[in-house]
Motif scaffolding. Structure first.
Motif, PDB file in Angstrom:
ATOM      1  N   ILE A  21      35.648  41.666  37.723  1.00  0.00           N
ATOM      2  CA  ILE A  21      35.930  43.077  38.006  1.00  0.00           C
ATOM      3  C   ILE A  21      36.617  43.751  36.815  1.00  0.00           C
ATOM      4  CG2 ILE A  21      37.326  44.648  39.421  1.00  0.00           C
ATOM      5  CD1 ILE A  21      36.851  42.698  41.763  1.00  0.00           C
ATOM      6  N   ALA A  22      37.653  43.082  36.290  1.00  0.00           N
ATOM      7  CA  ALA A  22      38.485  43.720  35.268  1.00  0.00           C
ATOM      8  C   ALA A  22      37.897  43.664  33.867  1.00  0.00           C
ATOM      9  CB  ALA A  22      39.873  43.075  35.271  1.00  0.00           C
ATOM     10  N   ASN A  23      37.299  42.527  33.503  1.00  0.00           N
ATOM     11  CA  ASN A  23      36.879  42.339  32.109  1.00  0.00           C
ATOM     12  C   ASN A  23      35.377  42.447  31.874  1.00  0.00           C
ATOM     13  OD1 ASN A  23      39.605  41.837  31.375  1.00  0.00           O
ATOM     14  ND2 ASN A  23      39.382  39.705  32.071  1.00  0.00           N
ATOM     15  N   VAL A  24      34.571  42.015  32.862  1.00  0.00           N
ATOM     16  CA  VAL A  24      33.125  42.092  32.700  1.00  0.00           C
ATOM     17  C   VAL A  24      32.615  43.486  33.087  1.00  0.00           C
ATOM     18  CG1 VAL A  24      30.893  41.142  33.377  1.00  0.00           C
ATOM     19  CG2 VAL A  24      32.865  39.622  33.096  1.00  0.00           C
ATOM     20  N   LEU A  25      32.969  43.913  34.302  1.00  0.00           N
ATOM     21  CA  LEU A  25      32.541  45.231  34.764  1.00  0.00           C
ATOM     22  C   LEU A  25      33.454  46.351  34.270  1.00  0.00           C
ATOM     23  CD1 LEU A  25      31.671  44.312  38.469  1.00  0.00           C
ATOM     24  CD2 LEU A  25      30.085  44.593  36.559  1.00  0.00           C
ATOM     25  N   ARG A  26      34.668  45.964  33.845  1.00  0.00           N
ATOM     26  CA  ARG A  26      35.672  46.930  33.356  1.00  0.00           C
ATOM     27  C   ARG A  26      35.934  48.038  34.375  1.00  0.00           C
ATOM     28  NH1 ARG A  26      36.928  46.016  28.149  1.00  0.00           N
ATOM     29  NH2 ARG A  26      35.479  44.763  26.869  1.00  0.00           N
ATOM     30  N   MET A  27      36.067  47.634  35.619  1.00  0.00           N
ATOM     31  CA  MET A  27      36.358  48.597  36.674  1.00  0.00           C
ATOM     32  C   MET A  27      37.830  48.987  36.641  1.00  0.00           C
ATOM     33  SD  MET A  27      34.002  47.160  39.833  1.00  0.00           S
ATOM     34  CE  MET A  27      34.119  48.718  40.744  1.00  0.00           C
ATOM     35  N   LYS A  28      38.116  50.221  36.966  1.00  0.00           N
ATOM     36  CA  LYS A  28      39.471  50.757  36.880  1.00  0.00           C
ATOM     37  C   LYS A  28      39.976  51.216  38.244  1.00  0.00           C
ATOM     38  CE  LYS A  28      39.255  50.443  32.347  1.00  0.00           C
ATOM     39  NZ  LYS A  28      40.011  49.397  31.620  1.00  0.00           N
ATOM     40  N   LYS A  29      41.255  51.530  38.284  1.00  0.00           N
ATOM     41  CA  LYS A  29      41.864  52.074  39.494  1.00  0.00           C
ATOM     42  C   LYS A  29      41.109  53.327  39.918  1.00  0.00           C
ATOM     43  CE  LYS A  29      46.201  53.908  41.342  1.00  0.00           C
ATOM     44  NZ  LYS A  29      47.644  54.192  41.089  1.00  0.00           N
ATOM     45  N   GLY A  30      40.818  53.405  41.225  1.00  0.00           N
ATOM     46  CA  GLY A  30      40.108  54.552  41.755  1.00  0.00           C
ATOM     47  C   GLY A  30      38.618  54.331  41.947  1.00  0.00           C
ATOM     48  N   ARG A  66      29.365  44.550  44.868  1.00  0.00           N
ATOM     49  CA  ARG A  66      29.711  43.839  46.102  1.00  0.00           C
ATOM     50  C   ARG A  66      30.355  42.507  45.765  1.00  0.00           C
ATOM     51  NH1 ARG A  66      27.945  43.871  51.430  1.00  0.00           N
ATOM     52  NH2 ARG A  66      26.720  45.719  50.881  1.00  0.00           N
ATOM     53  N   PHE A  67      31.411  42.139  46.541  1.00  0.00           N
ATOM     54  CA  PHE A  67      32.082  40.862  46.376  1.00  0.00           C
ATOM     55  C   PHE A  67      32.354  40.261  47.748  1.00  0.00           C
ATOM     56  CE2 PHE A  67      32.938  43.238  42.551  1.00  0.00           C
ATOM     57  CZ  PHE A  67      32.771  42.302  41.549  1.00  0.00           C
ATOM     58  N   PHE A  68      32.604  38.947  47.763  1.00  0.00           N
ATOM     59  CA  PHE A  68      32.829  38.230  49.008  1.00  0.00           C
ATOM     60  C   PHE A  68      34.257  37.679  49.051  1.00  0.00           C
ATOM     61  CE2 PHE A  68      28.345  38.104  48.074  1.00  0.00           C
ATOM     62  CZ  PHE A  68      27.760  38.404  49.298  1.00  0.00           C
ATOM     63  N   ILE A  89      42.929  44.463  50.666  1.00  0.00           N
ATOM     64  CA  ILE A  89      42.222  43.221  50.379  1.00  0.00           C
ATOM     65  C   ILE A  89      42.683  42.733  49.011  1.00  0.00           C
ATOM     66  CG2 ILE A  89      39.973  42.166  49.894  1.00  0.00           C
ATOM     67  CD1 ILE A  89      38.714  44.057  51.879  1.00  0.00           C
ATOM     68  N   HIS A  90      42.991  41.441  48.938  1.00  0.00           N
ATOM     69  CA  HIS A  90      43.492  40.840  47.706  1.00  0.00           C
ATOM     70  C   HIS A  90      42.396  39.983  47.073  1.00  0.00           C
ATOM     71  CE1 HIS A  90      47.751  41.913  48.560  1.00  0.00           C
ATOM     72  NE2 HIS A  90      47.295  41.893  49.815  1.00  0.00           N
ATOM     73  N   ILE A  91      41.880  40.420  45.936  1.00  0.00           N
ATOM     74  CA  ILE A  91      40.850  39.678  45.213  1.00  0.00           C
ATOM     75  C   ILE A  91      41.521  38.724  44.231  1.00  0.00           C
ATOM     76  CG2 ILE A  91      38.881  39.836  43.635  1.00  0.00           C
ATOM     77  CD1 ILE A  91      38.290  40.977  46.346  1.00  0.00           C
ATOM     78  N   THR A  92      41.132  37.445  44.288  1.00  0.00           N
ATOM     79  CA  THR A  92      41.697  36.438  43.387  1.00  0.00           C
ATOM     80  C   THR A  92      40.565  35.593  42.798  1.00  0.00           C
ATOM     81  OG1 THR A  92      42.007  34.915  45.258  1.00  0.00           O
ATOM     82  CG2 THR A  92      43.871  36.320  44.680  1.00  0.00           C
ATOM     83  N   GLY A  93      40.933  34.640  41.930  1.00  0.00           N
ATOM     84  CA  GLY A  93      39.943  33.727  41.370  1.00  0.00           C
ATOM     85  C   GLY A  93      39.063  34.373  40.314  1.00  0.00           C
ATOM     86  N   ASN A  94      37.831  33.865  40.185  1.00  0.00           N
ATOM     87  CA  ASN A  94      36.908  34.315  39.141  1.00  0.00           C
ATOM     88  C   ASN A  94      36.517  35.782  39.257  1.00  0.00           C
ATOM     89  OD1 ASN A  94      36.846  31.730  38.021  1.00  0.00           O
ATOM     90  ND2 ASN A  94      35.100  31.098  39.258  1.00  0.00           N
ATOM     91  N   THR A 115      45.080  46.521  39.199  1.00  0.00           N
ATOM     92  CA  THR A 115      44.485  45.339  38.584  1.00  0.00           C
ATOM     93  C   THR A 115      45.547  44.581  37.810  1.00  0.00           C
ATOM     94  OG1 THR A 115      42.356  46.471  38.346  1.00  0.00           O
ATOM     95  CG2 THR A 115      42.682  44.495  37.041  1.00  0.00           C
ATOM     96  N   GLU A 116      45.809  43.358  38.224  1.00  0.00           N
ATOM     97  CA  GLU A 116      46.771  42.500  37.541  1.00  0.00           C
ATOM     98  C   GLU A 116      46.021  41.331  36.902  1.00  0.00           C
ATOM     99  OE1 GLU A 116      49.776  43.501  37.310  1.00  0.00           O
ATOM    100  OE2 GLU A 116      49.709  45.097  38.821  1.00  0.00           O
ATOM    101  N   GLU A 117      46.735  40.488  36.192  1.00  0.00           N
ATOM    102  CA  GLU A 117      46.103  39.374  35.492  1.00  0.00           C
ATOM    103  C   GLU A 117      45.425  38.398  36.442  1.00  0.00           C
ATOM    104  OE1 GLU A 117      47.250  35.769  32.365  1.00  0.00           O
ATOM    105  OE2 GLU A 117      48.700  37.354  32.783  1.00  0.00           O
ATOM    106  N   ASP A 118      46.039  38.177  37.612  1.00  0.00           N
ATOM    107  CA  ASP A 118      45.503  37.178  38.540  1.00  0.00           C
ATOM    108  C   ASP A 118      45.114  37.763  39.897  1.00  0.00           C
ATOM    109  OD1 ASP A 118      48.044  37.790  39.357  1.00  0.00           O
ATOM    110  OD2 ASP A 118      48.708  35.717  39.597  1.00  0.00           O
ATOM    111  N   GLU A 119      45.088  39.091  40.018  1.00  0.00           N
ATOM    112  CA  GLU A 119      44.742  39.689  41.306  1.00  0.00           C
ATOM    113  C   GLU A 119      44.298  41.140  41.144  1.00  0.00           C
ATOM    114  OE1 GLU A 119      47.082  39.135  45.173  1.00  0.00           O
ATOM    115  OE2 GLU A 119      47.582  41.222  44.661  1.00  0.00           O
ATOM    116  N   VAL A 120      43.317  41.513  41.952  1.00  0.00           N
ATOM    117  CA  VAL A 120      42.917  42.917  42.064  1.00  0.00           C
ATOM    118  C   VAL A 120      43.219  43.343  43.495  1.00  0.00           C
ATOM    119  CG1 VAL A 120      41.007  44.564  42.018  1.00  0.00           C
ATOM    120  CG2 VAL A 120      41.123  42.735  40.301  1.00  0.00           C
ATOM    121  N   LEU A 121      43.993  44.413  43.640  1.00  0.00           N
ATOM    122  CA  LEU A 121      44.374  44.902  44.966  1.00  0.00           C
ATOM    123  C   LEU A 121      43.466  46.063  45.356  1.00  0.00           C
ATOM    124  CD1 LEU A 121      46.332  44.870  47.379  1.00  0.00           C
ATOM    125  CD2 LEU A 121      47.765  46.502  46.115  1.00  0.00           C
TER     126      LEU A 121
END
Length: 247
Positions: free
Chosen positions: A28-37, A3-5, A18-23, A56-62
């Motif tokens: 999502i990408a590096n700690v949880l290593r979540m992938k597309k899908g 879950r995220f806010f 929804i556009h995820i930015t910031g920490n 998943t981009e360097e500064d945003e998760v779509l």
């Protein structure tokens, strides 16, 4: 499911995105290593979005929104925990559990018997750390919002801040009358804001209790046993949650 806010501006309802930015991007990408899908939950304080990762981009998760719901996870009452600064890392535990139990906000309070003394720089650093703990606990406990950890206040400042609230409670070891305490808690109506004052390890001084009562606080008893500062607030929150939780 994770879950995220987000803030409202991060949600594109027309495109169901929804556009995820910031920490959270790194989490999502590096700690949880979540992938597309992969799927996750997003909250904007009022609604809950079940989403799937699009990219998943360097500064945003779509994220793509699968569906939206309006769950009733939050209490109708906003509960403010005014916690006297405890020793060591007890505050971290208090904040974590207070968030799990439904507190709307935690206010660290410097009272006369507080052993811990924080200058502005240390206090700011501590509050930043405590806010991170509140966010983590909110994610874990399916809260719809992240309770705010306020800046450290003096007892006088806390009383002034609490005057805006509807009900003020102060557990006090010299208070008597379990019957009266139960009746008082049962009388709290849905939607009323509640302030709970908890002293540090040494408790409140008599003058502080008198000042709180003058500001409208009602002394309550938690029984015949003396509770530690890290237990007292959680005991009150537990009772309030049980009393105020919807069917």
């Amino acid at each position: 499911m994770q879950r995220f806010f987000v803030e409202p501006h991060q949600i594109d309802r027309d495109r169901h995105e929804i556009h995820i930015t910031g920490n959270d991007v790194n989490h999502i990408a590096n700690v949880l290593r979540m992938k597309k899908g992969e799927e996750l939950w997003i909250s904007d304080k009022e609604k809950e979005y079940h989403c799937v990762i699009e990219s998943t981009e360097e500064d945003e998760v779509l994220l793509h929104i699968l569906y939206v719901q309006e769950p009733d996870y939050e209490l109708k009452n906003r509960i403010y925990l005014f916690q006297g600064l405890p020793k060591a890392d007890k505050m971290e535990l208090i904040i974590q559990k207070a968030v799990e139990l439904g507190a709307y906000s935690v206010v660290p309070v410097s009272t006369r018997r507080c052993v811990v003394k924080l200058d502005n720089k240390k206090a700011e650093k501590k509050v930043s750390r405590w806010q991170q703990i509140a966010e983590s606990a909110a994610k874990q406990s399916k809260r719809m919002l992240v309770p705010e950890v306020r800046s450290v206040m003096t007892f006088k400042e806390a009383l002034a801040y609490a005057k805006e609230l509807d009900v003020l409670l102060i557990p006090y070891e010299l208070a008597k009358g379990m019957k009266e305490t139960k009746e008082l808690i049962r009388s709290i109506e849905p939607g009323k804001s509640i302030g709970v004052f908890i002293g540090p390890e040494g408790g409140f001084e008599e003058q502080e209790v008198a000042d709180a009562m003058e500001a409208g606080a009602k002394p309550i008893t938690l029984g015949h046993r003396i509770l530690r500062t890290e237990t007292a607030g959680l005991a009150v929150l537990s009772v309030l949650m049980f009393q105020l939780e919807d069917e």
